[in-house]
Design an enzyme around this catalytic site. Structure first.
Site, PDB file in Angstrom:
ATOM      1  N   THR A  27      61.451  34.303 -21.976  1.00 13.94           N
ATOM      2  CA  THR A  27      60.342  33.752 -21.180  1.00 13.94           C
ATOM      3  C   THR A  27      60.811  33.239 -19.818  1.00 13.94           C
ATOM      4  O   THR A  27      60.006  33.021 -18.918  1.00 13.94           O
ATOM      5  CB  THR A  27      59.679  32.565 -21.903  1.00 13.94           C
ATOM      6  OG1 THR A  27      60.678  31.558 -22.129  1.00 13.94           O
ATOM      7  CG2 THR A  27      59.060  32.982 -23.218  1.00 13.94           C
ATOM      8  N   CYS A  35      60.554  19.897 -27.444  1.00 11.48           N
ATOM      9  CA  CYS A  35      59.368  20.632 -26.978  1.00 11.48           C
ATOM     10  C   CYS A  35      58.521  21.113 -28.165  1.00 11.48           C
ATOM     11  O   CYS A  35      59.035  21.664 -29.137  1.00 11.48           O
ATOM     12  CB  CYS A  35      59.780  21.841 -26.139  1.00 11.48           C
ATOM     13  SG  CYS A  35      58.338  22.771 -25.552  1.00 11.48           S
ATOM     14  N   ARG A  60      62.908  28.306 -15.315  1.00 11.92           N
ATOM     15  CA  ARG A  60      61.912  27.381 -14.783  1.00 11.92           C
ATOM     16  C   ARG A  60      61.578  26.342 -15.859  1.00 11.92           C
ATOM     17  O   ARG A  60      61.613  26.647 -17.053  1.00 11.92           O
ATOM     18  CB  ARG A  60      60.626  28.143 -14.402  1.00 11.92           C
ATOM     19  CG  ARG A  60      60.730  28.923 -13.090  1.00 11.92           C
ATOM     20  CD  ARG A  60      59.498  29.788 -12.851  1.00 11.92           C
ATOM     21  NE  ARG A  60      59.383  30.839 -13.874  1.00 11.92           N
ATOM     22  CZ  ARG A  60      58.386  30.911 -14.760  1.00 11.92           C
ATOM     23  NH1 ARG A  60      57.443  30.000 -14.763  1.00 11.92           N
ATOM     24  NH2 ARG A  60      58.342  31.883 -15.644  1.00 11.92           N
ATOM     25  N   CYS A  62      59.635  24.086 -18.367  1.00 10.81           N
ATOM     26  CA  CYS A  62      58.468  24.266 -19.240  1.00 10.81           C
ATOM     27  C   CYS A  62      57.359  23.297 -18.820  1.00 10.81           C
ATOM     28  O   CYS A  62      57.616  22.126 -18.515  1.00 10.81           O
ATOM     29  CB  CYS A  62      58.877  23.988 -20.682  1.00 10.81           C
ATOM     30  SG  CYS A  62      57.509  23.867 -21.838  1.00 10.81           S
ATOM     31  N   CYS A  65      56.660  20.557 -22.149  1.00 13.09           N
ATOM     32  CA  CYS A  65      57.552  19.417 -22.447  1.00 13.09           C
ATOM     33  C   CYS A  65      58.137  18.791 -21.189  1.00 13.09           C
ATOM     34  O   CYS A  65      58.764  17.732 -21.261  1.00 13.09           O
ATOM     35  CB  CYS A  65      58.662  19.832 -23.406  1.00 13.09           C
ATOM     36  SG  CYS A  65      59.830  20.998 -22.707  1.00 13.09           S
TER      37      CYS A  65
HETATM   38 ZN   LIG Z   1      58.915  23.128 -23.493  1.00  9.58          ZN
END
Ligand SMILES: [Zn+2]
Length: 352
Positions: A27, A35, A60, A62, A65
């Site tokens: 991702t 998270c 990058r 999240c 979280c």
């Molecule tokens: Zn996260």
């Protein structure tokens, strides 16, 4: 090490938030260990010491979280994680080197980060936790040695002294105050008709009288009792105390021929010697502080004798009011010099 980190991710271990972040290659996102998002496959996960490293590797943050958010500030989060670790391992032999290894920082870096966030060194924090632990153990009635050991201390006297300093009293004394005895008490007003001695609180454990205190109001007396026995169950019980009240009144008025009220008091060896000596001063007479010091074989201990008088927990039963200054001055009295004067005047006249 990465296995441990993976364990933390798999279990969403929030205590390690800030200790590291993990990037998910499928991702391109990096997260903190706690998270809530679905767990990625192990083979897609890489670990980084902080968000900056993850970003440098092209990940990058999240949006769920928010691994860079304020409360996820890597430094304060790391320090929080270290604090939790210290609290959970307080029984172990915690050292800076051990913490550094556990959190994969150099001892220097860990110490500096910790201090910059909390303002104290890890060692000071460990001490504070241990101290809190000792207090809890003592309040639970454990012996001093047990309490110190259980909090990760050895039995060195230096630690004992330091703990004593922090407690404001010796651990042994603290423990005694902590033991949850039942203390019954009653308040005597108008001990002697027309006497302005004020109110007297008389308190007893199952073992005997533990406090006789003067005061101007019930509230003042009850607060004093609370200070003296902070962890005891304090119960006002006028009926149970009626016999003691009677004895006390007779004692004050000089009608009690055998003034030996059973006492349940804690004393150092020195206090005990002084107090035993005071009990032998006959009614209607006084002794000087220095005479008492001589009597107990410590002629230079005049000031210590005065201190022992000032800390007498049971007025009248231990007649510290019968100790005065050599020059004829009254000296001090724990419950006010006026009361001392009253009592001495009373003893010179009444009960003949
Ligand atoms: Zn996260």
């Amino acid at each position: 090490m990465n296995d441990q980190r993976w364990q933390a991710v798999a279990s969403r271990d929030g205590s390690l938030d800030g200790a590291f972040v993990f990037g998910v290659s499928s991702t391109g996102i990096f997260c903190r260990p706690s998270c809530p998002a679905k767990r990625p496959r192990r083979e897609n996960v890489s670990f980084f010491d902080d968000p900056l490293q993850a970003e440098r590797a092209g990940y990058r943050a999240c949006l769920r979280c928010r691994p860079k958010a304020v409360d996820g500030n890597p430094q304060s989060a790391l320090v929080r994680a270290i604090c939790r670790y210290i609290e959970q391992h307080i029984d172990d032999h915690l050292t800076l080197a051990l913490l550094a290894k556990e959190f994969r920082r150099s001892p220097f870096h860990l110490q500096r980060t910790f201090k910059s966030v909390l303002g104290v060194s890890p060692k000071a924090y460990i001490d504070a936790c241990r101290f809190r632990q000792v207090k809890q153990n003592l309040q639970a009635g454990h012996s001093v040695t047990t309490a110190l050991y259980a909090a990760g201390y050895g039995s060195s006297s230096r630690l004992y002294e330091r703990t004593a300093m922090q407690l404001g009293m010796t651990p042994e004394k603290y423990r005694r105050g902590a033991v949850a005895a039942v203390v019954r008490y009653s308040i005597v007003r108008d001990t002697i008709a027309g006497s302005p001695l004020g109110r007297i609180l008389i308190a007893a454990t199952d073992q005997g009288i533990c406090a006789i205190q003067f005061g101007d109001s019930d509230q003042q007396l009850v607060q004093g009792l609370m200070r003296e026995f902070p962890f005891a169950v304090r119960r006002r019980d006028d009926a149970a105390m009626s016999q003691w009240r009677e004895n006390l009144s007779r004692l004050i008025q000089g009608q009690e021929t055998n003034p030996a009220l059973p006492l349940d008091i804690r004393a150092t060896a020195f206090q005990r010697r002084v107090w035993e000596c005071l009990k032998k001063i006959p009614r209607g007479e006084t002794r000087s502080y220095s005479a008492v010091a001589k009597k107990i074989g410590m002629p230079k201990a005049t000031r210590a004798v005065a201190r022992a008088c000032a800390t007498n927990p049971v007025a009248i039963a231990i007649p510290c009011h019968r100790v005065v200054r050599q020059d004829g001055g009254l000296g001090g009295y724990r419950w006010g010099v006026d009361r001392k004067e009253q009592l001495l005047a009373l003893e010179k006249t009444a009960g003949i």
